[in-house]
Design a protein around this motif. Structure first.
Motif: not given
Length: 558
Positions: A61-79
């Motif tokens: 089970l995955v409860a929470v995902i924290l992603a940085d917005y400014r990532m090369p190739e695939m930004n946080g929203i795209e991820f």
């Protein structure tokens, strides 16, 4: 810390392309949540997706995902868009810099974002842990089925379509927008048996199609509470702005059976603010929606009921009961009432504006429209803080922002820090001594006529976007004949009722009215609706809390 279901197999995942930041986030999460959750970190969107797929195959089970917005190739929203397909029930957080907050706000609708955190998050005890704890609590309370999303099909320049989007966004209801010209929108219309002549079309998570729904129907269908669970309370709070939310938090936390009634969405004018930078305790600033959502959750946690899309039309005194009447003929009664109805932006009386409202002309910040202003010239009418906050927010993406101010300067009505920010912004200009004479356009705003106050000279400018902030009018007409108001409609209370030391003529108690008490015993006022109030978020919250203290005093003596 509350135990999670299957704690050994439940994951909090964090992804950031900066190894140092990635390690720091994981370290802080392990320090606080490591005993109950497994912390998994990744340094790219692709590797994080691989990790999620592997976890899925193993049945974790995955409860929470924290992603940085400014990532090369695939930004946080795209991820996060792709992560939703793998773990649709996981709570989603975007890590972002201050300059990217507009993207984070847009992500609320794109990926059903639950929260965004500004970097740095130090100290984590204040900025990181409470957010993650709330999201874990929400995740544990769900059945972890795929998240169903409300769909809205509308016309780009439809006033009602804009209103529906604003209503859903301000009430934190995830939705996906489809322009009526899109192929997918046509498929949705066909499935609902509609030809597109009546918009907006709203499709609720359970598949119900609503054609041109009113707010009350929309609220009930998307899961917002609209009906009180009881007929009688200790306290009814009318209005869900800072004053009303403050009253609800303090009333419920101190044991009063409390219900808050809001006609549109909690937050009031403050909830529409793109950035509040002078509110105590938030040195980096906070958006009105963030502050509102935290307060709403806080009130609900203490047991306050929050009703949405309920229009109040009257107040009656029935012996010891105070009865609030609704537009549908129903009512709710209580021992006491706090009026926190706030104010609404005044309508600008200029030819052409009325027909273009919602079609390029907006009253208030209309944050849902901000992304569409990218690369465009934007005009704002007003010279107070709300106009300045909107100017700075819209300037992040707009080609230019022009403030139209009738007076000779901003300093008379705008906070010094905002004046400085506007002066330093390269794409924001201020035209003082200028008024809006007329608006022009067929289906949407196309041009504005501006007039110089001193010379009378007029100028026609191209414009697709106009936001109006020209003062406020109290929402108190429904109190006519019951509660005393001043000449501008603001509610009078306490010392204003007794300028000569004597209580109002119809006052039947042997004590004078309390400080925030109206001419009706047991009915109090807080916030911007009060005559001579400070018109600031902090003072409104303080008055909401103070009104609850006076409610206790009233109840003890009744």
């Amino acid at each position: 810390m509350a135990q999670a279901a299957g704690p050994a197999r439940t994951v909090i995942l964090t992804v950031d392309d900066d190894p140092g930041v990635s390690r720091a986030v994981a370290r802080d999460l392990r320090r606080h949540f490591g005993e109950s959750y497994r912390i998994v970190r990744a340094e790219s969107g692709a590797s994080a997706l691989d990790a999620l797929r592997e976890l899925k195959l193993r049945g974790d089970l995955v409860a929470v995902i924290l992603a940085d917005y400014r990532m090369p190739e695939m930004n946080g929203i795209e991820f996060l868009e792709q992560a939703i397909d793998i773990y649709p029930g996981a709570r989603r957080v975007l890590l972002t810099a201050y300059a990217d907050t507009s993207a984070a706000i847009d992500a609320i609708n794109v990926v059903d974002l639950d929260h965004y955190l500004l970097k740095p998050w130090d100290p984590p005890e204040e900025k990181l842990y409470p957010v993650v704890e709330d999201l874990l609590e929400t995740w544990r309370a769900t059945d972890r089925k795929p998240v169903a999303t409300t769909k809205v099909v509308g016309h780009r320049w439809s006033a009602r379509s804009s209103d529906v989007r604003e209503f859903l966004a301000r009430n934190q209801v995830p939705y996906r927008w489809y322009s009526s010209e899109d192929p997918e929108a046509r498929c949705l219309l066909a499935a609902a048996g509609q030809d597109g002549s009546r918009l907006p079309l709203v499709i609720t998570p359970d598949g119900t199609a609503l054609v041109e729904p009113e707010d009350a129907e929309l609220a009930a269908r998307v899961g917002l509470a609209t009906t009180p669970t009881a007929d009688f309370y200790d306290l009814v709070v009318v209005g869900g702005g800072p004053a009303g939310l403050g009253a609800a938090v303090y009333g419920a936390s101190e044991g009063l059976r409390t219900v808050l009634v809001e006609r549109s969405a909690t937050g009031g004018q403050a909830g529409q603010s793109s950035r509040i930078e002078n509110y105590l305790g938030f040195p980096d600033g906070v958006s009105g929606s963030q502050l509102t959502e935290r307060a709403r959750r806080q009130a609900a946690r203490f047991g306050a009921e929050i009703l949405t899309a309920r229009e109040v039309t009257g107040l009656e005194v029935n012996g010891p009961a105070r009865t609030v009447l609704f537009s549908d003929g129903s009512a709710v009664s209580a021992h006491s009432v706090i009026l926190a109805t706030g104010v609404s932006y005044r309508q600008l009386d200029a030819p052409g504006l009325a027909g273009l409202t919602g079609c390029g002309v907006f009253y208030g910040s209309a944050l849902t429209e901000a992304s569409a202003c990218q690369g465009h010239d934007v005009y704002i009418v007003g010279g107070a803080n709300s106009a300045g906050q909107a100017a700075m927010y819209l300037a992040r993406g707009a080609k230019s922002v022009t403030l139209l101010v009738r007076g000779p300067s901003l300093s008379a009505s705008m906070s010094h820090y905002l004046v400085q920010q506007i002066e330093d912004a390269p794409n924001v200009s201020v035209r003082t001594g200028t008024v809006l004479e007329a608006a022009h356009g067929s289906e949407h705003l196309e041009q504005l006529t501006l007039r110089d106050v001193a010379s009378g000279h007029t100028e026609l400018v191209d414009a697709q976007w106009l936001f109006v902030f020209i003062g406020a009018a109290p929402l108190t007409s429904w109190l006519e004949g019951t509660v005393l108001r001043d000449g501008r409609g603001f509610i009078m209370a306490g010392p204003d009722l007794t300028p000569d030391g004597r209580p109002p003529a119809d006052w039947d108690l042997d004590r004078p009215p309390y400080h925030l008490e109206t001419n009706v015993p047991g009915v109090f006022v807080a916030g911007d609706a009060r005559s001579e109030s400070a018109k600031r978020v902090a003072s409104a919250v303080g008055e909401g809390a103070m009104a609850v203290m006076l409610v206790h005093r009233y109840l003890e003596q009744s």
